[in-house]
Scaffold this motif. Structure first.
Motif, PDB file in Angstrom:
ATOM      1  N   VAL A  14       0.861  -1.174   0.000  1.00  0.00           N
ATOM      2  CA  VAL A  14       0.000   0.000   0.000  1.00  0.00           C
ATOM      3  C   VAL A  14       0.901   1.228   0.000  1.00  0.00           C
ATOM      4  CG1 VAL A  14      -1.801   1.262   1.240  1.00  0.00           C
ATOM      5  CG2 VAL A  14      -1.775  -1.247   1.302  1.00  0.00           C
ATOM      6  N   TYR A  15       0.747   2.082  -1.018  1.00  0.00           N
ATOM      7  CA  TYR A  15       1.483   3.346  -1.038  1.00  0.00           C
ATOM      8  C   TYR A  15       0.603   4.422  -0.418  1.00  0.00           C
ATOM      9  CZ  TYR A  15       4.855   1.557  -4.537  1.00  0.00           C
ATOM     10  OH  TYR A  15       5.830   0.856  -5.203  1.00  0.00           O
ATOM     11  N   ARG A  16       1.217   5.253   0.411  1.00  0.00           N
ATOM     12  CA  ARG A  16       0.540   6.449   0.890  1.00  0.00           C
ATOM     13  C   ARG A  16       0.812   7.544  -0.135  1.00  0.00           C
ATOM     14  NH1 ARG A  16      -1.294   8.140   5.938  1.00  0.00           N
ATOM     15  NH2 ARG A  16      -2.387   6.177   5.698  1.00  0.00           N
ATOM     16  N   GLU A  44       0.466  -5.097 -17.885  1.00  0.00           N
ATOM     17  CA  GLU A  44       0.456  -3.752 -18.453  1.00  0.00           C
ATOM     18  C   GLU A  44       1.088  -2.735 -17.486  1.00  0.00           C
ATOM     19  OE1 GLU A  44      -3.699  -3.457 -19.030  1.00  0.00           O
ATOM     20  OE2 GLU A  44      -4.125  -3.291 -16.898  1.00  0.00           O
ATOM     21  N   SER A  45       1.329  -1.548 -18.010  1.00  0.00           N
ATOM     22  CA  SER A  45       1.912  -0.481 -17.203  1.00  0.00           C
ATOM     23  C   SER A  45       1.032  -0.214 -15.989  1.00  0.00           C
ATOM     24  CB  SER A  45       2.030   0.772 -18.070  1.00  0.00           C
ATOM     25  OG  SER A  45       2.721   1.748 -17.352  1.00  0.00           O
ATOM     26  N   GLY A  46       1.658  -0.135 -14.817  1.00  0.00           N
ATOM     27  CA  GLY A  46       0.908   0.151 -13.596  1.00  0.00           C
ATOM     28  C   GLY A  46       0.348  -1.081 -12.908  1.00  0.00           C
ATOM     29  N   SER A  47       0.649  -2.279 -13.436  1.00  0.00           N
ATOM     30  CA  SER A  47       0.072  -3.494 -12.842  1.00  0.00           C
ATOM     31  C   SER A  47       0.793  -3.926 -11.564  1.00  0.00           C
ATOM     32  CB  SER A  47       0.068  -4.633 -13.863  1.00  0.00           C
ATOM     33  OG  SER A  47       1.368  -4.870 -14.355  1.00  0.00           O
ATOM     34  N   GLY A  48       1.913  -3.283 -11.250  1.00  0.00           N
ATOM     35  CA  GLY A  48       2.586  -3.565  -9.975  1.00  0.00           C
ATOM     36  C   GLY A  48       3.863  -4.375 -10.091  1.00  0.00           C
ATOM     37  N   LYS A  49       4.383  -4.533 -11.314  1.00  0.00           N
ATOM     38  CA  LYS A  49       5.561  -5.371 -11.523  1.00  0.00           C
ATOM     39  C   LYS A  49       6.795  -4.827 -10.802  1.00  0.00           C
ATOM     40  CE  LYS A  49       5.444  -4.762 -15.998  1.00  0.00           C
ATOM     41  NZ  LYS A  49       4.384  -3.727 -16.046  1.00  0.00           N
ATOM     42  N   THR A  50       7.049  -3.528 -10.997  1.00  0.00           N
ATOM     43  CA  THR A  50       8.228  -2.935 -10.367  1.00  0.00           C
ATOM     44  C   THR A  50       8.078  -2.922  -8.846  1.00  0.00           C
ATOM     45  OG1 THR A  50       8.799  -1.609 -12.293  1.00  0.00           O
ATOM     46  CG2 THR A  50       9.593  -0.795 -10.174  1.00  0.00           C
ATOM     47  N   THR A  51       6.853  -2.724  -8.380  1.00  0.00           N
ATOM     48  CA  THR A  51       6.611  -2.744  -6.936  1.00  0.00           C
ATOM     49  C   THR A  51       6.989  -4.118  -6.366  1.00  0.00           C
ATOM     50  OG1 THR A  51       4.857  -1.102  -7.198  1.00  0.00           O
ATOM     51  CG2 THR A  51       4.852  -2.379  -5.157  1.00  0.00           C
ATOM     52  N   VAL A  52       6.585  -5.185  -7.040  1.00  0.00           N
ATOM     53  CA  VAL A  52       6.957  -6.538  -6.606  1.00  0.00           C
ATOM     54  C   VAL A  52       8.482  -6.685  -6.648  1.00  0.00           C
ATOM     55  CG1 VAL A  52       6.898  -8.987  -7.262  1.00  0.00           C
ATOM     56  CG2 VAL A  52       4.780  -7.647  -7.253  1.00  0.00           C
ATOM     57  N   ALA A 205       8.656  -7.819 -17.895  1.00  0.00           N
ATOM     58  CA  ALA A 205       8.444  -7.218 -19.215  1.00  0.00           C
ATOM     59  C   ALA A 205       6.986  -6.797 -19.373  1.00  0.00           C
ATOM     60  CB  ALA A 205       8.837  -8.191 -20.315  1.00  0.00           C
ATOM     61  N   HIS A 206       6.787  -5.850 -20.281  1.00  0.00           N
ATOM     62  CA  HIS A 206       5.432  -5.407 -20.626  1.00  0.00           C
ATOM     63  C   HIS A 206       4.694  -6.461 -21.433  1.00  0.00           C
ATOM     64  CE1 HIS A 206       5.987  -1.096 -19.806  1.00  0.00           C
ATOM     65  NE2 HIS A 206       4.676  -1.065 -19.904  1.00  0.00           N
ATOM     66  N   GLY A 207       5.432  -7.007 -22.416  1.00  0.00           N
ATOM     67  CA  GLY A 207       4.797  -7.893 -23.386  1.00  0.00           C
ATOM     68  C   GLY A 207       5.319  -9.306 -23.272  1.00  0.00           C
TER      69      GLY A 207
HETATM   70  N1  LIG Z   1       5.974   5.605  -4.665  1.00  0.00           N
HETATM   71  C1  LIG Z   1       4.705   5.469  -5.081  1.00  0.00           C
HETATM   72  N2  LIG Z   1       3.689   6.155  -4.490  1.00  0.00           N
HETATM   73  C2  LIG Z   1       2.423   6.016  -4.884  1.00  0.00           C
HETATM   74  N3  LIG Z   1       2.034   5.189  -5.887  1.00  0.00           N
HETATM   75  C3  LIG Z   1       2.989   4.490  -6.521  1.00  0.00           C
HETATM   76  C4  LIG Z   1       4.371   4.591  -6.164  1.00  0.00           C
HETATM   77  N4  LIG Z   1       5.083   3.774  -6.971  1.00  0.00           N
HETATM   78  C5  LIG Z   1       4.195   3.191  -7.795  1.00  0.00           C
HETATM   79  N5  LIG Z   1       2.937   3.610  -7.529  1.00  0.00           N
HETATM   80  C6  LIG Z   1       1.716   3.171  -8.209  1.00  0.00           C
HETATM   81  O1  LIG Z   1       1.590   1.775  -8.049  1.00  0.00           O
HETATM   82  C7  LIG Z   1       1.100   1.188  -9.255  1.00  0.00           C
HETATM   83  C8  LIG Z   1       2.070   0.117  -9.710  1.00  0.00           C
HETATM   84  O2  LIG Z   1       3.270   0.731 -10.118  1.00  0.00           O
HETATM   85  P1  LIG Z   1       4.512  -0.112 -10.662  1.00  0.00           P
HETATM   86  O3  LIG Z   1       5.608   0.820 -10.928  1.00  0.00           O
HETATM   87  O4  LIG Z   1       4.774  -1.248  -9.731  1.00  0.00           O
HETATM   88  O5  LIG Z   1       3.903  -0.682 -12.032  1.00  0.00           O
HETATM   89  P2  LIG Z   1       4.623  -1.445 -13.238  1.00  0.00           P
HETATM   90  O6  LIG Z   1       3.815  -2.658 -13.516  1.00  0.00           O
HETATM   91  O7  LIG Z   1       6.059  -1.617 -12.962  1.00  0.00           O
HETATM   92  O8  LIG Z   1       4.434  -0.423 -14.455  1.00  0.00           O
HETATM   93  P3  LIG Z   1       5.396  -0.119 -15.715  1.00  0.00           P
HETATM   94  O9  LIG Z   1       5.191  -1.262 -16.659  1.00  0.00           O
HETATM   95  O10 LIG Z   1       4.898   1.168 -16.273  1.00  0.00           O
HETATM   96  O11 LIG Z   1       6.813  -0.032 -15.226  1.00  0.00           O
HETATM   97  C9  LIG Z   1       0.914   2.312 -10.245  1.00  0.00           C
HETATM   98  O12 LIG Z   1      -0.444   2.692 -10.247  1.00  0.00           O
HETATM   99  C10 LIG Z   1       1.778   3.425  -9.695  1.00  0.00           C
HETATM  100  O13 LIG Z   1       1.257   4.687 -10.022  1.00  0.00           O
END
Ligand SMILES: Nc1ncnc2c1ncn2[C@@H]1O[C@H](COP(=O)(O)OP(=O)(O)OP(=O)(O)O)[C@@H](O)[C@H]1O
Ligand SMILES: [Mg+2]
Length: 260
Positions: A14-16, A44-52, A205-207
């Motif tokens: 959960v991001y604040r 897809e972009s924003g699906s949370g991959k980088t967060t994981v 990856a995206h694709g």
């Molecule tokens: N530091 C942050 N604070 C608030 N929201 C965030 C933060 N980092 C990421 N998010 C949100 O969390 C969601 C997932 O982001 P993330 O970067 O994990 O996606 P992604 O799958 O890696 O996307 P991309 O393919 O564009 O790299 C997005 O909606 C993003 O806006």
């Protein structure tokens, strides 16, 4: 002791946000990674991959969930040096991930200094070996990142990750910023290094077209959740989820001879 090299269980983030509201970016994500194996994470972009990816690498704290490496639970961000060493990261933007004021020699040597007790001569020898490993001329040691192409910078990024002798390398869209030919070369390099060193990859990856050639298994993410996971062949030949089917349909057929 866990069955696999790396296990992630119930990852939650959960991001604040700036306006004070909470945003759930990742929900209940679980997976495992075997030694010498590649798990592709696609979505897809924003699906949370980088967060994981960043939670696994200890770069951001977990809201909840657990990450186990070997037989050891890793804390979110307060990891001891040997745990940090074990999971390395290769970034999407190869140029900006390297310090522009450092010579290639110093960039590749940094993990050697940080993690291993080596004298200057041993470091110099090891930097040469690492540049050989990633297919860069040794003369590049005295250059700066700005004097290299994007593909060459990514090879430096890979050499820096390898320098730590990690068990896992998180590759966060390592080829997205590169053109097709260079992309293919970097993927081949990563595959060769895996065969030589037995390192495991979490490959984002995206694709699906990038994922296909490198991943043993694939995990598909959408809106912070896992929609489907399985063997790469099974995901491609018998996708269970509509979203996975749409990702497969988005692949230019010419990239996958088996599908023509
Ligand atoms: N530091 C942050 N604070 C608030 N929201 C965030 C933060 N980092 C990421 N998010 C949100 O969390 C969601 C997932 O982001 P993330 O970067 O994990 O996606 P992604 O799958 O890696 O996307 P991309 O393919 O564009 O790299 C997005 O909606 C993003 O806006
Ligand atoms: Mg990302």
């Amino acid at each position: 002791m866990s069955k696999h090299l790396l296990e992630a269980e119930g990852l939650h983030k959960v991001y604040r946000t700036r306006n004070g509201t909470d945003f759930t970016a990742v929900q209940n994500v679980s997976f495992y990674l075997g030694q010498g194996e590649t798990l592709g994470i696609v979505g897809e972009s924003g699906s949370g991959k980088t967060t994981v990816a960043k939670m696994v690498a200890g770069m951001i704290p977990l809201t909840s969930g657990s990450i186990i490496l070997g037989d050891k639970a890793l804390s979110g961000t307060k990891r001891i040096r040997s745990d940090k060493r074990s999971i390395q990261y290769v970034f999407q933007d190869p140029v900006s991930s390297l310090n522009p004021r450092w010579k290639i020699r110093d960039i590749v040597a940094e993990p050697l200094k940080l993690y291993f007790q080596m004298n200057a001569k041993a470091i110099d020898k090891r930097v040469d070996e690492l540049l050989d490993d990633v297919g860069l001329p040794r003369e590049f040691k005295s250059r700066y990142p700005g004097e290299l192409s994007g593909g060459q910078c990514q090879r430096v990024g890979i050499a820096r990750a390898l320098a730590a002798e990690p068990a896992v390398i998180v590759c966060d869209e390592p080829t997205s910023a590169l053109d097709m030919t260079i992309q293919a070369q970097i993927l081949e390099l990563l595959k060769k290094l895996q065969q030589q060193k037995g390192v495991s990859y979490l490959f984002i990856a995206h694709g699906l077209e990038v994922i296909y050639s490198i991943s043993h298994r694939v995990m598909v993410m959408k809106a912070g959740e896992v929609v489907e996971a399985g063997e790469t062949k099974q995901i491609f030949h018998d996708p269970q989820h509509e979203y996975t089917r749409s990702l497969i349909e988005a692949i230019p057929r010419i990239n996958i001879p088996q599908f023509q």
